[in-house]
Design an enzyme around this catalytic site. Structure first.
Site, PDB file in Angstrom:
ATOM      1  N   GLY B 165       0.794  -1.225   0.000  1.00  0.00           N
ATOM      2  CA  GLY B 165       0.000   0.000   0.000  1.00  0.00           C
ATOM      3  C   GLY B 165       0.827   1.275   0.000  1.00  0.00           C
ATOM      4  O   GLY B 165       0.270   2.369  -0.098  1.00  0.00           O
ATOM      5  N   ARG B 291      -6.848 -24.654  -5.742  1.00  0.00           N
ATOM      6  CA  ARG B 291      -7.219 -25.584  -4.666  1.00  0.00           C
ATOM      7  C   ARG B 291      -8.714 -25.473  -4.409  1.00  0.00           C
ATOM      8  O   ARG B 291      -9.385 -24.624  -4.975  1.00  0.00           O
ATOM      9  CB  ARG B 291      -6.467 -25.209  -3.395  1.00  0.00           C
ATOM     10  CG  ARG B 291      -6.700 -23.740  -3.044  1.00  0.00           C
ATOM     11  CD  ARG B 291      -6.217 -23.362  -1.675  1.00  0.00           C
ATOM     12  NE  ARG B 291      -6.126 -21.928  -1.522  1.00  0.00           N
ATOM     13  CZ  ARG B 291      -7.123 -21.120  -1.187  1.00  0.00           C
ATOM     14  NH1 ARG B 291      -8.333 -21.622  -0.977  1.00  0.00           N
ATOM     15  NH2 ARG B 291      -6.944 -19.825  -1.081  1.00  0.00           N
TER      16      ARG B 291
END
Lengths: 172, 454
Positions: B165, B291
């Site tokens: 950020g 997954r």
């Protein structure tokens, strides 16, 4: 034993086996094997071993478990074997001298099949001496003695599967 | 088909896999740390192996221990669940090298799709829409202007060497770009020693929409619609639903087909999720998860399929049990993630469960490894239960969630259950009007002082 063994010899054999069982108890052994050759066709082969219920439950939690070979109970006569069994009541993993497995794997008590075992009961070992091998991921891991002492008990059989934390030997 | 599989996970997801395997007649092996010796997955599996001490790195993440556990138990395949080693390409490679089947994609696919940069390149090449941007450093203001004319405002200027950020500036117009481009560069130089910046389209109020895909590893793949997982706190999803409240059937079909075709072309095997930011009717790829996901039950509910069963089938070389044409959406499903955390600061609360009562009834599913007297260990994730409800439509699902939450009892520790009671009273939630920022803003307002960064 041959079928025609006279009664007297049979009684002697029973007494002999009973003595062996007592020897096992007195010396805190797990197994004892004796072979007596009486003649060409006449031999007595006795293996007395202590039933180790607790080891089984320590290596394998009761509800579900690694299918580790159960330590062979008693090729010995019933009576002495029972008396040997009553002596063990505590979980070997909790004994002060317990050496526990640092990993999951398969135990080998000697370097190669047919080679002598790294240690036997009664042996004195120094810190760092190899006690046994645990194979994991095709790697042979030498398990060293965590401290010097005498091997009091061997709680696993050659080829057995062990979990992390399973008691392997009693070293005092 | 496999005779025996090892479940390389713990908690509710280990149970989830054990349940599917058991229905398929497959023997299961649980692995556990010393801290989990009494855990439900150990109790429910046919066999168990203690593989290490409590810390995850020494147990559930210990590759040699897990391989050794397979060797001593004779398990032929490993289901990784989610988290832990589920997206670890080198683990998958080692599993394959040991002649054990990994229930999931290949190591190569995990490697390519697990890396954010190569995943984005791969997906773009496969026709998946990505966030438009400069694809590298922007040398000067003229180049920045030209790019922004092409992709449109707002844009975000980011330091190439930055992260977390820092070194980011949003420009909403050409004028703002003029005033922010040079400062962005000098700040980047000051902060990271490198003044290179790149520019991307800025999404101010996106939703998190993810597409469930499933491939057979042989060039066939389907999509199972989307999940809206916009309600997040610190990038952790807390409330997920399917279908997405704002996604139309046409949008679903279009983006679903793009994703299914993309994974089909690379011969992807098993379950996968393509994650997007969604704003103003457009999808922007963020990443792919190779997954099973935590929130997979909402998809299972509306399609009536068992995704774990399918994973095991495909890993065993069998075809998928469904085709795109047979996959039809039925109703609406919502999942809430119940964590052992104290409100309002979400501090983890391990401890002993004195009473656990799971809700029941029509359309209610509780995936949890809790039981009366269970000790939640402090070493792992704080997720302790997933409550999934299914209704004929969204209002029915919401009503069912409210009803089921009222039945649920978890005593002995603090949980995030009160959060969901409160959320259900919010008109925005009732109407499905929320973005990825909604929950954090709401927590700030609703919980105020107590809700602070820890």
């Amino acid at each position: 034993m041959a079928d025609d063994t006279p009664n007297k010899t049979h009684a002697d054999d029973v007494a002999f086996i009973r003595a062996l069982a007592e020897l096992l108890n007195e010396n805190d052994l797990t197994e004892l094997e004796v072979k007596r050759d009486y003649g060409a066709e006449d031999a007595l082969n006795v293996r007395v071993s202590r039933k180790q219920k607790i080891v089984t439950s320590a290596v394998m939690p009761a509800h579900a478990a690694v299918p580790a070979p159960v330590p062979t109970p008693a090729a010995a006569p019933a009576a002495p074997s029972q008396s040997a069994q009553t002596e063990i009541s505590e979980d070997p993993a909790n004994l002060p001298g317990a050496v526990t497995s640092p990993m999951v794997g398969t135990v080998y008590l000697q370097a190669d099949p047919g080679a002598p075992a790294f240690v036997s009961i009664g042996d004195k070992v120094s810190e760092g001496d190899t006690l046994l091998i645990i194979e994991a991921m095709k790697t042979m891991n030498h398990i060293p003695a965590p401290r010097g002492g005498t091997i009091k008990r061997i709680l696993i059989e050659d080829g057995a599967a062990v979990e992390y934390g399973a008691p392997l030997m009693i070293l005092e | 088909m496999f005779d025996k599989i090892l479940v390389a996970n713990r908690g509710e997801i280990a149970l989830r896999v054990i349940r599917a395997a058991r229905e398929m007649g497959i023997v299961t092996v649980a692995i556990h740390s010393t801290a989990d010796a009494d855990a439900m997955h150990v109790r429910m599996a046919d066999e168990s192996v203690c593989i290490g001490p409590p810390p995850g790195t020494d147990s559930y993440l210990s590759i040699p221990s897990i391989i050794a556990a397979c060797e001593v138990t004779g398990a032929q395949a490993i289901h990784p669940g989610y988290g832990f080693l589920s997206e670890n390409a080198s683990f998958v490679q080692i599993v394959e090298d040991h002649g054990i089947t990994f229930i999931g994609p290949t190591a190569a696919h995990i490697r390519i799709l697990g890396d954010k940069i190569t995943a984005k390149e791969t997906m773009r090449d496969l026709g998946v829409p990505c966030v438009p941007g400069s694809d590298g450093g922007v040398p000067d203001l003229a180049a920045a202007r030209a790019l922004c004319d092409e992709i449109g405002f707002p844009v975000i200027v980011k330091a190439t060497a930055g992260g977390g950020g820092r070194g980011m500036k949003v420009a909403r117009s050409a004028a703002e770009l003029e005033t922010s481009f040079r400062p962005a560069r000098s700040e980047a130089k000051a902060a990271f020693g490198n003044d290179e910046v790149y520019i991307e389209k800025y999404l101010g109020t996106p939703r998190h929409i993810e597409i469930q895909v499933f491939g057979d590893g042989k060039g066939r793949a389907v999509h199972l619609g989307e999940r809206d997982c916009s309600l997040q706190r610190r990038h952790q999803k807390v409330f997920e639903e399917a279908p997405g409240p704002v996604i139309s059937a046409t949008e679903r079909e279009e983006i679903g087909k793009i994703c299914a075709d993309a994974v089909a072309r690379i011969n992807y095997a098993g379950a996968g999720t393509v994650e997007f930011l969604y704003e103003n009717g457009a999808f922007y790829f963020i990443e792919m998860n190779t997954r099973l996901q935590v929130e997979h039950p909402v998809t299972e509910a509306i399609f009536g399929v068992d995704l774990v069963r399918e994973q095991i089938r495909v890993a065993a070389g069998l075809p998928m049990a469904f085709e795109q044409e047979t996959l039809k959406i039925n109703g609406h499903a919502i999942e809430v993630r119940i964590n052992a955390e104290r409100l309002p600061d979400f501090a983890p609360r391990p401890g002993r469960i004195t009473q656990f009562h799971a809700p029941g009834g029509l359309g209610v599913r509780m995936d949890s490894a809790l039981y009366d007297g269970y000790m939640i260990p402090p070493y792992y994730d704080s997720l302790i239960a997933k409550l999934i409800v299914h209704g004929r439509d969204r209002p029915e699902a919401l009503a069912r969630l409210r009803r089921a939450l009222a039945e649920l009892i978890i005593d002995g520790t603090e949980t995030t259950i009160p959060l969901f009671h409160a959320l259900l009273d919010e008109p925005d939630i009732a109407q499905g009007e929320y973005t990825i920022h909604w929950l954090e803003t709401w927590l700030e307002e609703a919980l105020g002082e107590g809700h602070r960064d820890t």
